[in-house]
Design an enzyme around this catalytic site. Sequence first.
Site, mmCIF file in Angstrom:
data_model
loop_
_atom_site.group_PDB
_atom_site.id
_atom_site.type_symbol
_atom_site.label_atom_id
_atom_site.label_comp_id
_atom_site.label_asym_id
_atom_site.label_seq_id
_atom_site.Cartn_x
_atom_site.Cartn_y
_atom_site.Cartn_z
ATOM 1 C CG ASP A 173 -1.813 -1.174 1.302
ATOM 2 O OD1 ASP A 173 -2.155 -1.696 0.231
ATOM 3 O OD2 ASP A 173 -2.183 -1.577 2.423
HETATM 4 N N1 URA Z 1 -1.088 -6.009 3.950
HETATM 5 C C1 URA Z 1 -1.634 -4.769 3.923
HETATM 6 O O1 URA Z 1 -2.685 -4.529 4.498
HETATM 7 N N2 URA Z 1 -0.967 -3.827 3.232
HETATM 8 C C2 URA Z 1 0.215 -4.012 2.613
HETATM 9 O O2 URA Z 1 0.769 -3.090 2.020
HETATM 10 C C3 URA Z 1 0.759 -5.317 2.652
HETATM 11 C C4 URA Z 1 0.092 -6.306 3.328
#
Ligand code: URA
Length: 236
Positions: free
Chosen positions: A106
Amino acid sequence: MSKLSLDRILQSQGFGTRKYCRALIEDGDVAVNGEIHTNYKTAIETDGLVLTVFDEEWIYREHVYIALNKPANYECSRKPSHHPGVLTLLPEQFTWREVQPVGRLDHDTTGMLLMSDDGPFIHAQSSPKRHVPKVYQATTAEPVTQALIDQLLSGVQLHDEPAPLAAVRCIQHGEHQLEIVLEQGKYHQVKRMLAAAGNHCAALHRSAIGGLELDALGLAEGEWCYLTPAQLTLLA
Ligand code: URA
């Protein structure tokens, strides 16, 4: 042993279009193993080849395998919309040779992101059949409790998943610090699992993939490195 014309080699390494690469060569901006070559048709051995382009050395690589220490506020998508893309942290050549993230983090998640231009490698690493553990360090909004850890280990139901998803390991490192190890790579998985278990993820960092640890790579935030064949075997 494999020989390619110099213009093809430059193009394959991400220096631009064939036309642009030919112009670079004809202008005397390209050296092959230390020697300027101005004929773009010259067939060059790629094994052990070192190019110098505008006085910068580039080792020839058929494919690149990269680890990036991703900072927050960079997007992994091909067409980033709200923040700069992670490719802006790498030399421009990598965009030309179509380097892409292996899976996604993310925009606000930090830590280890693998990147490559090797399609089968990307595909194999991202396959749901592959159970390479990914290690996340989560900062939680509410204190970590044993009940939270038990739920994450036994499995939580996410609304769009057919079956509960479980962490393979959960270790508490502080009142709000939880190491969570997952073998799947579902969308927002850590954040959604924490929310489904009644907590909230305030910050997230990926510290390792398989046996490859970000700390061992010594990368500051925003820095990247090529992965050696030995390091790649740690991802298996
Ligand atoms: N899980 C999440 O919620 N976000 C990420 O970026 C990676 C794993």
